[in-house]
Design a protein around this motif. Structure first.
Motif, PDB file in Angstrom:
ATOM      1  N   GLY A 120      20.126 -18.681  -9.075  1.00 34.98           N
ATOM      2  CA  GLY A 120      21.323 -19.293  -8.330  1.00 34.98           C
ATOM      3  C   GLY A 120      21.015 -18.291  -7.084  1.00 34.98           C
ATOM      4  O   GLY A 120      21.779 -18.714  -6.691  1.00 34.98           O
ATOM      5  N   SER A 121      21.416 -17.074  -8.571  1.00 28.71           N
ATOM      6  CA  SER A 121      21.640 -15.675  -7.010  1.00 28.71           C
ATOM      7  C   SER A 121      20.850 -15.702  -5.468  1.00 28.71           C
ATOM      8  O   SER A 121      21.079 -16.476  -4.386  1.00 28.71           O
ATOM      9  CB  SER A 121      21.199 -14.519  -7.407  1.00 28.71           C
TER      10      SER A 121
ATOM     11  N   TYR B 221      32.554 -21.604  -6.414  1.00 28.77           N
ATOM     12  CA  TYR B 221      33.996 -21.462  -7.101  1.00 28.77           C
ATOM     13  C   TYR B 221      34.541 -22.370  -7.993  1.00 28.77           C
ATOM     14  O   TYR B 221      34.720 -22.839  -8.714  1.00 28.77           O
ATOM     15  CB  TYR B 221      34.820 -20.682  -6.682  1.00 28.77           C
ATOM     16  N   PHE B 222      34.106 -23.698  -7.176  1.00 29.50           N
ATOM     17  CA  PHE B 222      34.570 -25.025  -7.992  1.00 29.50           C
ATOM     18  C   PHE B 222      33.652 -25.305  -9.211  1.00 29.50           C
ATOM     19  O   PHE B 222      33.699 -25.852  -9.706  1.00 29.50           O
ATOM     20  CB  PHE B 222      34.245 -25.434  -6.871  1.00 29.50           C
ATOM     21  N   THR B 223      32.343 -24.978  -8.595  1.00 26.99           N
ATOM     22  CA  THR B 223      31.403 -25.272 -10.011  1.00 26.99           C
ATOM     23  C   THR B 223      32.354 -24.289 -11.054  1.00 26.99           C
ATOM     24  O   THR B 223      31.594 -25.023 -11.772  1.00 26.99           O
ATOM     25  CB  THR B 223      30.357 -25.166  -9.127  1.00 26.99           C
ATOM     26  N   ARG B 224      32.063 -23.565 -10.982  1.00 25.58           N
ATOM     27  CA  ARG B 224      32.516 -22.513 -12.088  1.00 25.58           C
ATOM     28  C   ARG B 224      33.735 -23.117 -12.491  1.00 25.58           C
ATOM     29  O   ARG B 224      33.541 -23.468 -13.874  1.00 25.58           O
ATOM     30  CB  ARG B 224      32.983 -21.266 -11.323  1.00 25.58           C
TER      31      ARG B 224
ATOM     32  N   ILE C  94      26.768 -21.651 -15.895  1.00 27.00           N
ATOM     33  CA  ILE C  94      27.548 -19.879 -16.225  1.00 27.00           C
ATOM     34  C   ILE C  94      26.679 -19.137 -15.581  1.00 27.00           C
ATOM     35  O   ILE C  94      27.102 -18.629 -13.915  1.00 27.00           O
ATOM     36  CB  ILE C  94      28.387 -19.753 -16.919  1.00 27.00           C
ATOM     37  N   GLY C  95      25.589 -18.862 -15.548  1.00 27.45           N
ATOM     38  CA  GLY C  95      24.220 -17.924 -15.105  1.00 27.45           C
ATOM     39  C   GLY C  95      23.671 -18.418 -13.482  1.00 27.45           C
ATOM     40  O   GLY C  95      24.236 -18.046 -12.788  1.00 27.45           O
ATOM     41  N   PHE C  96      23.942 -20.106 -13.466  1.00 27.46           N
ATOM     42  CA  PHE C  96      23.801 -20.570 -11.982  1.00 27.46           C
ATOM     43  C   PHE C  96      24.853 -19.927 -10.729  1.00 27.46           C
ATOM     44  O   PHE C  96      24.684 -19.733 -10.012  1.00 27.46           O
ATOM     45  CB  PHE C  96      23.164 -22.112 -11.631  1.00 27.46           C
ATOM     46  N   CYS C  97      25.981 -19.709 -11.484  1.00 25.11           N
ATOM     47  CA  CYS C  97      26.721 -19.891 -10.041  1.00 25.11           C
ATOM     48  C   CYS C  97      27.459 -18.179 -10.781  1.00 25.11           C
ATOM     49  O   CYS C  97      28.543 -17.580 -10.091  1.00 25.11           O
ATOM     50  CB  CYS C  97      27.838 -20.891  -9.837  1.00 25.11           C
ATOM     51  N   TRP C  98      26.614 -17.303 -11.184  1.00 22.88           N
ATOM     52  CA  TRP C  98      27.153 -16.148 -12.171  1.00 22.88           C
ATOM     53  C   TRP C  98      27.597 -14.625 -11.213  1.00 22.88           C
ATOM     54  O   TRP C  98      28.368 -14.682 -10.819  1.00 22.88           O
ATOM     55  CB  TRP C  98      26.157 -15.767 -12.913  1.00 22.88           C
ATOM     56  N   LEU C  99      26.660 -14.420 -10.247  1.00 24.01           N
ATOM     57  CA  LEU C  99      26.648 -13.658  -9.445  1.00 24.01           C
ATOM     58  C   LEU C  99      26.116 -13.967  -7.829  1.00 24.01           C
ATOM     59  O   LEU C  99      25.755 -13.335  -6.822  1.00 24.01           O
ATOM     60  CB  LEU C  99      25.204 -12.732  -9.938  1.00 24.01           C
ATOM     61  N   GLY C 100      26.007 -15.730  -7.970  1.00 25.80           N
ATOM     62  CA  GLY C 100      25.731 -15.512  -6.560  1.00 25.80           C
ATOM     63  C   GLY C 100      26.921 -15.330  -5.676  1.00 25.80           C
ATOM     64  O   GLY C 100      27.162 -15.848  -4.111  1.00 25.80           O
ATOM     65  N   THR C 101      27.806 -14.890  -5.999  1.00 22.58           N
ATOM     66  CA  THR C 101      29.153 -14.763  -4.591  1.00 22.58           C
ATOM     67  C   THR C 101      28.610 -13.453  -4.446  1.00 22.58           C
ATOM     68  O   THR C 101      28.960 -12.703  -3.286  1.00 22.58           O
ATOM     69  CB  THR C 101      30.422 -14.055  -5.595  1.00 22.58           C
ATOM     70  N   VAL C 102      28.007 -12.647  -5.032  1.00 21.82           N
ATOM     71  CA  VAL C 102      27.543 -10.530  -4.309  1.00 21.82           C
ATOM     72  C   VAL C 102      26.705 -11.016  -2.484  1.00 21.82           C
ATOM     73  O   VAL C 102      26.979 -10.216  -2.085  1.00 21.82           O
ATOM     74  CB  VAL C 102      26.687 -10.194  -5.781  1.00 21.82           C
ATOM     75  N   PRO C 103      25.368 -11.796  -3.189  1.00 18.93           N
ATOM     76  CA  PRO C 103      24.815 -12.508  -1.643  1.00 18.93           C
ATOM     77  C   PRO C 103      25.803 -13.113  -0.910  1.00 18.93           C
ATOM     78  O   PRO C 103      25.978 -12.378   0.763  1.00 18.93           O
ATOM     79  CB  PRO C 103      23.804 -13.001  -2.260  1.00 18.93           C
TER      80      PRO C 103
END
Length: 401
Positions: free
Chosen positions: A264-265, A285-288, A312-321
């Motif tokens: 995900g990341s 965030y819509f996915t979350r 939830i793992g697939f969109c867990w830390l995708g926010t970081v990059p």
């Protein structure tokens, strides 16, 4: 640019994050054994982890400034020492209050100096701007691989030994971070390829960011991310135990979070290079929102726990990059560690509230349901927040290009 052509510094950063964040994400499975050992309620451990995350964030801007001035290597070395010492002292604690200093303070400082802000700030200086989101995604995925690798090992040590032994093994792993830091030399003042204005001062950079509305919207979005991540990482094991599921189910679910976040990341990072980062962030965030709502609505079983971990793992830390990429895109690489460090402080305030309120609400209501629904609403609002962000490079950057 192929990922295999990334500089050595990127790979040493990946090794650092595997250990640093892998250990951090395993703390949730220590809640019940440590609470039982000290004969305390869940709020005690929740508060220790919440303090860790708050200090993780409070130290971050200052650690980021130190990295911008003296380089990542010295900062990471110092953080590894603090991290290892905090873990070891936690393992020999005689009173529960010690954990506020050891697991909270020292580990919080260690995490601040060995995690995303410092590593990504160093990566931004050696990777071309057009490939930063991809590089950030790959580096972020390393923390997820650490989660996948470390949590099963921690569960094994808890089952066959005790939590003190697990903490001591973790302390020894911090020695590897010291070794990795030796290969992370980078010019602290940046390079011409990465920086757009070497003459800008820190004061000017801060003023520029604070006057940018999009910068504050980025803060708000990352607050939600912090709330989600630490609430789930800290309280999911206990929530599943309350539903009658074995401890191995929680370890499996968290491991699935880690392994799916590896993909995900990187996926969200690549999407951030190809498409508008703010729209990609809204989609995440819509996915979350949908994933968390489905988890709360459907019956809790071993199968649904595993599905939730993967989703939830697939969109867990995708926010970081994406978040770090937005900061880099708008303000440049020169003071990225400082500016992203301030954003990360807001993330950690969210982490503090998520970890602490999870235990507080459970002890008060005897249920996690209210806070689960709060996470759903917050995810939806975060999806909306990112749409109006002005992600164009600031005028200063255009003027000096």
């Amino acid at each position: 640019m192929s990922i295999f052509r990334f500089p050595l510094l990127v790979w040493m950063g990946i090794g650092t994050l595997i250990i640093s964040l892998g250990i951090r994400q395993s703390f949730g499975i220590f809640m019940m054994p440590i609470s039982t050992h000290f004969d305390t309620g869940r709020e005690f451990f929740s508060l220790a982890i919440a303090l860790q995350n708050l200090l993780f964030g409070l130290f971050q801007p200052f650690v980021g400034m130190a990295a911008d001035r003296w380089g990542a290597r010295k900062v990471i070395w110092t953080g590894a020492v603090a991290y290892g010492l905090g873990l070891y002292l936690t393992s020999i604690a005689l009173e529960p209050s010690w954990l506020y200093l050891t697991l909270g303070g020292l580990v919080g400082l260690g995490l601040s100096a060995t995690s995303y802000v410092i590593v990504l700030g160093a990566v931004a200086r050696v990777v071309p701007a057009e490939h930063t989101a991809k590089a950030f995604g790959l580096t972020t995925a390393a923390g997820s691989f650490g989660m996948f690798a470390v949590i099963p090992g921690a569960q094994y040590m808890l089952s066959d030994f005790d939590w003190q032994t697990a903490m001591q093994v973790f302390a020894m792993l911090c020695g590897l971070i010291l070794a990795f830091s030796c290969f992370m030399k980078v010019n602290p003042t940046g390079n011409k390829a990465a920086d757009t204005d070497d003459n800008q001062t820190l004061r000017e950079a801060l003023k520029e960011a604070f006057n940018h509305r999009g910068y504050w919207l980025i803060h708000l979005g990352f607050f939600v991310c912090g709330f989600h991540v630490m609430f789930i990482a800290t309280h999911l094991p206990s929530y599943l135990a309350d539903k009658g599921l074995p401890a191995a189910t929680a370890a499996m679910a968290l491991a699935y979070v880690g392994i799916f976040n590896i993909f995900g990341s990187y996926f969200w990072g690549v999407m951030g290079d190809k498409f508008n980062k703010r729209y990609v962030m809204s989609a995440l965030y819509f996915t979350r929102t949908l994933v968390i709502a489905a988890f709360v609505l459907f019956p809790i079983t071993t199968e649904t726990a595993a599905l939730f971990g993967g989703a939830i793992g697939f969109c867990w830390l995708g926010t970081v990059p994406l978040t770090s990429g937005l900061v880099r895109q708008i303000f440049g690489a020169r003071y990225m560690s400082t500016l992203y460090g301030l954003v990360f402080l807001t993330h950690q305030v969210g982490s503090f509230i998520g970890a602490w309120f999870g235990g507080r609400i459970y002890d008060y209501y005897g249920s996690y349901d209210p806070i689960w629904w709060a996470t759903v609403v917050m995810a939806f609002l975060a999806a909306l927040i990112h749409i109006p962000i002005d992600d164009r490079p600031v005028v200063r950057q255009l003027a000096t290009a």
